[in-house]
Design a protein around this motif. Structure first.
Motif, short mmCIF file in Angstrom:
data_model
loop_
_atom_site.label_atom_id
_atom_site.label_comp_id
_atom_site.label_asym_id
_atom_site.label_seq_id
_atom_site.Cartn_x
_atom_site.Cartn_y
_atom_site.Cartn_z
N MET A 1 0.93 -1.20 -0.28
CA MET A 1 0.11 -0.03 -0.06
C MET A 1 0.97 1.37 0.11
SD MET A 1 -2.89 0.99 2.81
CE MET A 1 -3.54 2.61 3.06
N ARG A 2 0.68 2.25 -0.71
CA ARG A 2 1.33 3.42 -0.94
C ARG A 2 0.72 4.56 -0.12
NH1 ARG A 2 5.24 5.36 -4.52
NH2 ARG A 2 4.75 7.36 -5.09
N ILE A 3 1.46 5.20 0.68
CA ILE A 3 0.89 6.23 1.46
C ILE A 3 1.00 7.31 0.83
CG2 ILE A 3 1.64 7.94 3.47
CD1 ILE A 3 0.96 4.80 4.26
N ASP A 40 6.04 6.47 11.84
CA ASP A 40 4.60 6.31 11.89
C ASP A 40 3.87 7.38 11.05
OD1 ASP A 40 1.75 5.83 12.65
OD2 ASP A 40 2.24 6.70 14.77
N PRO A 41 3.38 6.62 9.70
CA PRO A 41 2.90 7.79 8.87
C PRO A 41 1.43 7.89 8.85
CG PRO A 41 2.96 5.58 7.77
CD PRO A 41 3.69 5.42 9.10
N PRO A 103 10.10 4.10 2.97
CA PRO A 103 10.74 2.78 3.16
C PRO A 103 10.43 1.73 1.85
CG PRO A 103 9.03 3.20 4.65
CD PRO A 103 8.92 4.20 3.97
N ALA A 104 11.29 0.75 1.60
CA ALA A 104 11.17 -0.19 0.62
C ALA A 104 9.77 -0.78 0.66
CB ALA A 104 12.56 -1.08 0.66
N GLU A 105 9.38 -0.99 1.89
CA GLU A 105 8.02 -1.69 1.96
C GLU A 105 7.15 -1.01 2.90
OE1 GLU A 105 6.10 -5.69 4.06
OE2 GLU A 105 8.33 -5.56 4.15
N GLU A 106 5.96 -0.69 2.36
CA GLU A 106 4.86 0.11 3.29
C GLU A 106 3.72 -0.92 3.41
OE1 GLU A 106 4.63 4.32 1.87
OE2 GLU A 106 5.03 3.44 -0.09
N PRO A 107 4.05 -1.20 4.53
CA PRO A 107 2.88 -2.18 5.23
C PRO A 107 1.30 -1.71 5.24
CG PRO A 107 3.84 -1.38 6.87
CD PRO A 107 4.73 -1.04 5.87
N GLY A 108 1.15 -0.49 5.16
CA GLY A 108 -0.31 0.17 5.06
C GLY A 108 -1.00 0.03 6.27
N ARG A 126 -5.26 1.98 12.03
CA ARG A 126 -4.04 1.74 12.69
C ARG A 126 -3.16 1.23 11.75
NH1 ARG A 126 -1.92 -2.81 16.52
NH2 ARG A 126 -3.32 -3.80 15.15
N SER A 127 -1.71 1.70 11.84
CA SER A 127 -0.69 1.59 10.78
C SER A 127 -0.17 0.01 11.25
CB SER A 127 0.49 2.47 10.97
OG SER A 127 1.51 2.37 10.25
N TYR A 128 0.14 -0.79 10.36
CA TYR A 128 0.73 -1.90 10.72
C TYR A 128 2.13 -1.83 11.06
CZ TYR A 128 -3.11 -4.75 8.25
OH TYR A 128 -4.21 -5.13 8.02
N ALA A 129 2.84 -0.52 10.75
CA ALA A 129 4.15 -0.47 11.22
C ALA A 129 4.30 -0.08 12.88
CB ALA A 129 4.70 0.89 10.38
N THR A 130 3.10 0.36 13.29
CA THR A 130 3.36 0.57 14.90
C THR A 130 3.20 -0.64 15.65
OG1 THR A 130 0.93 1.11 15.08
CG2 THR A 130 2.31 2.98 14.65
N ALA A 131 3.00 -1.92 15.20
CA ALA A 131 2.82 -3.17 15.81
C ALA A 131 4.36 -3.26 16.12
CB ALA A 131 2.12 -4.14 15.11
N GLN A 132 5.26 -2.92 15.49
CA GLN A 132 6.59 -3.00 16.03
C GLN A 132 7.22 -1.98 16.93
OE1 GLN A 132 8.88 -4.18 12.71
NE2 GLN A 132 7.41 -5.43 11.97
#
Length: 139
Positions: A1-3, A40-41, A103-108, A126-132
């Motif tokens: 997914m592209r922000i 965190d976008p 980033p190379a990968e955007e988890p969405g 919720r951003s998937y990135a914030t799970a880490q």
């Protein structure tokens, strides 16, 4: 997914030459340029980390591009954007904002549903990135 945030977000990523032209346009208008970054976008995350200080009194985009290069080197897996602030009376706000690094990968994002009183349903994203943890995102 592209922000998709800010100007040009539905276009292909800008090249450094195109970024330089946009920055030079902002400087020619007398706007103050700044660089911000985040991992965190989320669209409501208005508090990105600022890289250095806002660049007052610049006439040449080369100074901004040098700072952008340093920011990219220090934060290769972050979202980085350039802002242009118009301090003229009547505007006093951001006139230009666009992403210059991803980033190379955007988890969405994921859609989170919560049940409330009665039969009411509330939704949020919720951003998937914030799970880490922040230091391990986008590796």
């Amino acid at each position: 997914m592209r922000i998709t945030q800010g100007q040009f977000s539905f276009l292909p990523d800008l090249t450094d030459e195109e970024i330089t032209m946009q920055v030079q346009y902002a400087l020619d208008q007398g706007w103050i340029v700044a660089i911000e970054h985040t991992t965190d976008p989320h669209p409501r995350n208005a508090y990105w980390d600022m890289w250095g200080q806002p660049m007052f009194d610049l006439a040449d985009a080369a100074g901004v591009m040098m700072e952008l290069g340093d920011c990219r080197q220090a934060n290769p897996n972050s979202y980085i954007k350039i802002l242009a602030f118009d301090s003229n009376k009547g505007f006093e706000s951001i006139r230009m904002s666009f992403l210059v690094n991803r980033p190379a990968e955007e988890p969405g994002f994921e859609l989170v549903r919560a049940e409330a009183a009665g039969r009411q349903l509330n939704y949020t994203i919720r951003s998937y990135a914030t799970a880490q943890p922040a230091e391990t995102r986008y590796r």
